[in-house]
Design an enzyme around this catalytic site. Sequence first.
Site, PDB file in Angstrom:
ATOM      1  N   ARG A 138      36.895  50.036  35.041  1.00 25.20           N
ATOM      2  CA  ARG A 138      36.451  50.080  33.693  1.00 25.20           C
ATOM      3  C   ARG A 138      36.371  51.534  33.073  1.00 25.20           C
ATOM      4  NH1 ARG A 138      34.588  45.547  36.228  1.00 25.20           N
ATOM      5  NH2 ARG A 138      34.882  43.804  34.936  1.00 25.20           N
ATOM      6  N   ASP A 167      41.556  45.669  36.729  1.00 24.00           N
ATOM      7  CA  ASP A 167      40.975  44.950  36.066  1.00 24.00           C
ATOM      8  C   ASP A 167      41.265  44.698  34.799  1.00 24.00           C
ATOM      9  OD1 ASP A 167      38.494  43.367  35.114  1.00 24.00           O
ATOM     10  OD2 ASP A 167      37.555  43.694  37.010  1.00 24.00           O
ATOM     11  N   HIS A 246      40.439  38.337  35.749  1.00 17.39           N
ATOM     12  CA  HIS A 246      40.443  39.660  35.534  1.00 17.39           C
ATOM     13  C   HIS A 246      41.488  40.447  35.358  1.00 17.39           C
ATOM     14  CE1 HIS A 246      35.921  40.373  35.614  1.00 17.39           C
ATOM     15  NE2 HIS A 246      35.550  39.438  36.263  1.00 17.39           N
ATOM     16  N   GLU A 302      35.166  34.909  38.814  1.00 14.83           N
ATOM     17  CA  GLU A 302      35.200  35.065  37.375  1.00 14.83           C
ATOM     18  C   GLU A 302      36.421  34.655  36.546  1.00 14.83           C
ATOM     19  OE1 GLU A 302      31.041  37.449  36.277  1.00 14.83           O
ATOM     20  OE2 GLU A 302      33.070  38.787  36.563  1.00 14.83           O
ATOM     21  N   PHE A 394      24.419  48.308  41.517  1.00 13.08           N
ATOM     22  CA  PHE A 394      24.128  49.736  41.184  1.00 13.08           C
ATOM     23  C   PHE A 394      24.421  49.840  39.577  1.00 13.08           C
ATOM     24  CE2 PHE A 394      24.072  52.094  45.564  1.00 13.08           C
ATOM     25  CZ  PHE A 394      22.709  51.232  45.892  1.00 13.08           C
ATOM     26  N   ASP A 395      25.112  48.997  39.064  1.00 14.43           N
ATOM     27  CA  ASP A 395      24.995  49.161  37.709  1.00 14.43           C
ATOM     28  C   ASP A 395      23.874  48.806  36.934  1.00 14.43           C
ATOM     29  OD1 ASP A 395      25.695  46.492  38.347  1.00 14.43           O
ATOM     30  OD2 ASP A 395      27.174  46.256  36.769  1.00 14.43           O
TER      31      ASP A 395
HETATM   32  C1  ACM Z   1      31.322  40.352  40.384  1.00 16.29           C
HETATM   33  O1  ACM Z   1      30.403  40.993  40.068  1.00 16.29           O
HETATM   34  N1  ACM Z   1      32.167  40.014  39.392  1.00 16.29           N
HETATM   35  C2  ACM Z   1      32.011  40.241  41.671  1.00 16.29           C
END
Ligand code: ACM
Length: 725
Positions: A138, A167, A246, A302, A394-395
């Site tokens: 990211r 990603d 992703h 996801e 931690f985000d």
């Molecule tokens: C995740 O937070 N998508 C593994």
Amino acid sequence: MLIPKQASKAWCGAFLVGSLALASCNQTFNTQINLIPEPSEMSISAGVFKIDSAGLFGNAGSKHVHFAVNPELSELPAEGYRLRIDGDGVQLDARTEAGLFYGKQTLLQLLTPEGLPYVDITDAPRFAYRGLHLDVSRHFFPKEEVMKIMNAMAYYKLNTLHLHLTDAAGWRIQIDKYPKLTSEAAYRTESDWRKWWDSSTDRKYLTEGTPGAYGGYYTKEDIRDILAYAKEKHINVIPEIEFPGHSEEVFIAYPELCCAGKPYTSSDFCIGNPKSFQFMEDVLTEVMELFPSEYIHVGGDEASKAAWKKCPKCQALMKREHLKDVNELQSYMIHHADSFLTSKGRKMIGWDEIMEGGLSPQATVMSWRGESAGFQTARMGQDVVMTPGNYLYFDFYQADPRKQPFAIGGYTPIRKVYSYNPLPADSLTAEEAKHILGVQANTWTEYITTPEHLEYMMFPRALAVAEIGWTPQDKRDWQDFKSRVNTQIPVLQKMGLNPFPLSYELDFSMDVDTANKQITVYLDAEKYPAEIRYTTDGSVPTSSSPLYQDGIIVKDSADIRAAIFEQGKLMGEPSEKRVDYHLGIGKSIHFNNRLYPGYMAGGEQALLDGYRGGLTYLDGRWQGYTDNLDCVIDLGETTELHSVSSRYMQLTGPWVYQPLYVELLISEDGKNFTSQGQIPTTISPDDAMLNFQTYTFNGDWKARYIQLKAKNQKGFIFVDEVVIW
Ligand code: ACM
């Protein structure tokens, strides 16, 4: 350290052995041992062995300093060590190089300008896996930053770095066979995630070298440098390459690998296309050539799975292989990755979605959507790393979101991180428990653009993870940890890091006592030591306000404001909490609308239990509804009423919105209700910052029944508490 606070003070000799020792003890001497992680066994005696860093690490093998790796020391676990410091000097023994390395980290932490305290330590980790994850997709962080983080990891005995290398936001590792991954898919038009991803329907990637392009990647040489550095620090680096979701960036470079065959159409690989499997094997082969890690992470989280439902190739594969749904289709690809990696002598690890459609036989699972997937995997006899979002992301915000740099949401202050126990007693049998390999915190970097901000989000929370991973559970104690972690802020700064300096905000917890009809409010600070002063009338506390000691008792209502004082000065901003032992506490409540089952936090009674929701809707107090709130409270008898209020949260990231309005209705018989009006929200649904609104109706009523309705405008309504006077 935990119990022997007295003993830890004693080692400077001053406190226990009287004035003679006091005379030899430097008054500025640090009198507390602040090891993180706390060792599994440590005893401390009075005395200091005088030595400096050069003497300690330059003279190993001398008369007074012995460092030894002895494979015969079978009583020591692989990463364990034994350290004795007394009048004769320093004796450090370990069975492996890793154990010796950790013993040296302990020595580094013990060393002061005066020398080393006399200690006898036998130490080994609770878990073999003690990790941090870092998302370099990211936002891209140069290898020097990765190394800097590893310096701190090693110092606190963390041993695994999970690098999220690919990603949608950019592919970050050179792959020779697919050069376009880095020439076409590692750069984008915007650094700012909100501009590039959240609010853009026209996001674009850019070719490497385009002026102004944002991004980057690690060359193979960079990766080798990172790995060589990690090896010195006894850190295993696990690469993650995302499959099958992703992966938008891959299809910019190689569109034929997604179902529609065109860029900007899908996040997922086309599983019906054999080229996707060829790509996976080719990329993983180059990754394995670089990374010695036994574990290779293949993502798995996801996936949208939408395109697969319509794609003729995917549908044909499902028919041929008798796959009953798209979960099994995803599982088919992940099974293939598992077999491939296993055939090369490696182990596959993936996010807990890899369980959907059937877990492949050798897979290790990272349990991120809570803990249950982890426990379920362990019960199946397969390995797990615990990394539940509510504790270890931690985000997430680490202090009041209204006063912090923008983050993805959530709320995981260090106290909450520290409270996590990967293996609570009785959760698993002894045999199953062996499959809990350990613990990892994840730093996703959508909103983290600079190394300074990255470090601010990771540290010092990572130190809590270090202690969760290493220290026996019965030796862990938040109050004790916080006194030690406060001493580490300058240590982290000396390492060149930019840690969050810990918060002056206060944590409120409550104990509602229905027998005595009172609420005791407890305050806790991250800062240590902390002189906390408070008021109960909403006024700003001063240095002569009452000193907080052990609980504030509230019999009716209080507007508590409290703050930390240093040298008579109020630090930060006061923290506030309204507390009411109100008429509704314990009264019965009926919900006319179905509750959203996932957020019946606190149970049916949560709106009338005296416990007020805090800064996060995940604190077990807030109740969430995807529908309107419509509830009826029965006070048991006709009662004189003057005020009914209810409080709501808005946090648009996770789709939590203020109600359009709140309506109050009252009734004496429970059948005929009369409306007392509606109060509209004053907050825009576009206000992305965490906010709260209290809707208060004032009047003079006699009623037994109170009906509250809150009109959902979209997403969720979150409410707590209904206060009745
Ligand atoms: C995740 O937070 N998508 C593994």
